[in-house]
Enzyme design. Structure first.
Site, PDB file in Angstrom:
ATOM      1  N   MET A 126      31.966  30.990   1.395  1.00 40.49           N
ATOM      2  CA  MET A 126      33.029  30.397   2.187  1.00 40.49           C
ATOM      3  C   MET A 126      32.829  28.888   2.280  1.00 40.49           C
ATOM      4  O   MET A 126      31.730  28.380   2.145  1.00 40.49           O
ATOM      5  CB  MET A 126      33.042  30.989   3.595  1.00 40.49           C
ATOM      6  CG  MET A 126      33.468  32.437   3.666  1.00 40.49           C
ATOM      7  SD  MET A 126      33.598  32.988   5.384  1.00 40.49           S
ATOM      8  CE  MET A 126      33.933  34.731   5.139  1.00 40.49           C
ATOM      9  N   ASP A 175      30.916  23.726   0.815  1.00 41.67           N
ATOM     10  CA  ASP A 175      29.586  23.156   0.630  1.00 41.67           C
ATOM     11  C   ASP A 175      29.253  23.120  -0.863  1.00 41.67           C
ATOM     12  O   ASP A 175      29.461  24.101  -1.577  1.00 41.67           O
ATOM     13  CB  ASP A 175      28.552  23.995   1.389  1.00 41.67           C
ATOM     14  CG  ASP A 175      27.191  23.322   1.467  1.00 41.67           C
ATOM     15  OD1 ASP A 175      27.134  22.080   1.348  1.00 41.67           O
ATOM     16  OD2 ASP A 175      26.197  24.039   1.657  1.00 41.67           O
ATOM     17  N   SER A 223      26.652  31.271  -0.733  1.00 42.87           N
ATOM     18  CA  SER A 223      26.817  31.649   0.674  1.00 42.87           C
ATOM     19  C   SER A 223      27.254  33.103   0.748  1.00 42.87           C
ATOM     20  O   SER A 223      26.540  33.982   0.258  1.00 42.87           O
ATOM     21  CB  SER A 223      27.821  30.711   1.357  1.00 42.87           C
ATOM     22  OG  SER A 223      27.911  30.997   2.745  1.00 42.87           O
ATOM     23  N   THR A 224      28.440  33.386   1.293  1.00 45.18           N
ATOM     24  CA  THR A 224      28.900  34.771   1.440  1.00 45.18           C
ATOM     25  C   THR A 224      28.932  35.482   0.087  1.00 45.18           C
ATOM     26  O   THR A 224      29.557  35.013  -0.850  1.00 45.18           O
ATOM     27  CB  THR A 224      30.306  34.800   2.052  1.00 45.18           C
ATOM     28  OG1 THR A 224      30.314  34.008   3.242  1.00 45.18           O
ATOM     29  CG2 THR A 224      30.727  36.226   2.380  1.00 45.18           C
ATOM     30  N   HIS A 246      23.065  30.031   2.239  1.00 41.53           N
ATOM     31  CA  HIS A 246      23.288  29.902   3.682  1.00 41.53           C
ATOM     32  C   HIS A 246      22.743  31.137   4.397  1.00 41.53           C
ATOM     33  O   HIS A 246      23.320  32.213   4.315  1.00 41.53           O
ATOM     34  CB  HIS A 246      24.787  29.780   3.987  1.00 41.53           C
ATOM     35  CG  HIS A 246      25.411  28.537   3.427  1.00 41.53           C
ATOM     36  ND1 HIS A 246      26.771  28.381   3.310  1.00 41.53           N
ATOM     37  CD2 HIS A 246      24.869  27.392   2.960  1.00 41.53           C
ATOM     38  CE1 HIS A 246      27.038  27.191   2.799  1.00 41.53           C
ATOM     39  NE2 HIS A 246      25.897  26.573   2.568  1.00 41.53           N
TER      40      HIS A 246
END
Length: 380
Positions: free
Chosen positions: A317, A320, A197-198, A224
């Site tokens: 973040m 998940d 993600s991030t 994401h």
């Protein structure tokens, strides 16, 4: 839109997070600076009207985080980005981007150049009512804003929330790694699954670059990102790494040594059919407030491949990948997670480590070599 909630720091445990805004819109600079000034855990240190002006002011302001517009006169955000990272060591930059194809292309490039994250930029004429933008901005700022011992902003685990949804009030505890699980080196790996993600685009670049041409099994990626962004990310990784990276399509047959990236707005899973393993895309509800999400991909991997899977959780973040990772571990599969020091945010990998599901915790430059060793049946 995805946002993340994190605990609000207090004066008792750390100083305010210093934020700078570089944007040619006086309306956006003024309104966002007032928002920041209203928060006890933030300090607005100043702004710049374009990239050149911001570059001159940034060393003096010494911000923890810079919100950087992309389209500006004299010097745009993409040109200013690497110079700002060099001028203020350790600073984290959030790119303010438009949700258009051209905006997505520039944003993906910025993320690979070192930007920590991005946020869709509202129209200046309607920003006064942009509550979604405000909520997402502050959850990203808090997610990136925890301090390391040297005082610079660092990664903080974050809980994802839908923009507009109530923010959970309970604190989200720091991820503390438990003991590593023993590696299962007895079974042959038939597929590789990676979630991020991030900070993911740059982490993925390093991993893909280290694996290209050396992995004789299909690789599945969930990052994401919204619609438009994932196709551009796939193309960007393919060009940068000289690799076969494709945005996955429904009913696609997985190909060895090819990276299959989940498309924005769809969950990607694998399924065993009469004709072999296929990629399926579905429109199920978001999981962990994300779509695509890592958990459904990992669950399907456990069902289809059992212990013949190697999973990797990179920077991001939230948590998940943790519950899907639990299903993988129950089947005897191995999980590698990125370490905290090299992660932009140690939420996803940290949550897997804290749950005792990881068999290895490695810095990003050791992830690809560790994967290759495990594929050969050797402990990293």
């Amino acid at each position: 839109m995805i946002a993340y909630s994190t605990p609000t720091p207090t004066a008792s445990n750390q100083r305010p997070i210093k934020v700078m805004i570089i944007d040619d819109s006086a309306i956006i600079r003024g309104l966002v600076s007032r928002w920041i000034g209203d928060q006890a855990d933030f300090e607005y240190v100043g702004g710049g009207i374009n990239g050149r002006d911001g570059l001159m002011r940034a060393p003096k302001f010494d911000p923890d985080i810079i919100i950087l517009d992309i389209e500006m006169p004299e010097m745009d955000g993409l040109t200013a980005l690497p110079q700002l990272l060099a001028a203020v060591p350790g600073v984290k930059v959030i790119m303010a981007s438009t949700l258009t194809k051209s905006g997505a292309e520039v944003t993906i490039k910025a993320l690979t150049l070192g930007a920590a994250d991005y946020i869709p930029k509202p129209d200046a004429g309607r920003i006064a009512g942009a509550e979604e933008y405000k909520q997402e901005l502050f959850t990203k700022l808090r997610g990136l804003g925890r301090k390391k011992p040297n005082g610079r902003a660092a990664a903080q685990p974050a809980r994802p929330v839908l923009v507009g949804a109530p923010v959970p009030r309970q604190p989200f505890a720091d991820n503390k790694p438990s003991e590593l699980r023993p590696l299962n080196l007895r079974t042959r790996i038939e597929a590789l699954f990676i979630g991020s993600s991030t900070g993911g685009p740059e982490a993925l670049r390093q991993v893909v670059q280290g694996l290209v041409g050396q992995v004789k099994v299909p690789i599945f990626l969930t990052q994401h990102m919204p619609v438009l962004f994932t196709k551009i990310l796939a193309d960007h990784l393919a060009k940068q790494c000289n690799a076969k990276v494709v945005e996955a399509e429904h009913n696609m047959i997985p190909v060895p040594d090819q990276f299959h990236l989940a498309p924005g707005g769809k969950h990607m899973v694998v399924a065993r059919t009469a004709s072999g393993v296929r990629i399926h895309l579905n429109d199920d509800p978001p999981e962990n407030f994300c779509k695509p999400a890592v958990d459904p991909l990992f669950r399907s991997a456990a069902q289809v491949y059992g212990d013949h899977v190697l999973a990797v959780v990179l920077t991001g973040m939230g948590h998940d990948g943790r519950e899907g990772g639990r299903k993988l571990v129950e089947r005897g599969a191995n999980i590698i997670v990125q370490d905290e020091a090299s992660s932009v945010v140690w939420g996803m990998p940290g949550s897997v480590a804290a749950a005792g599901l990881a068999s290895a915790i490695k810095p990003i430059n050791e992830i690809a070599p560790s994967i290759l060793k495990i594929l050969r049946g050797v402990a990293p």
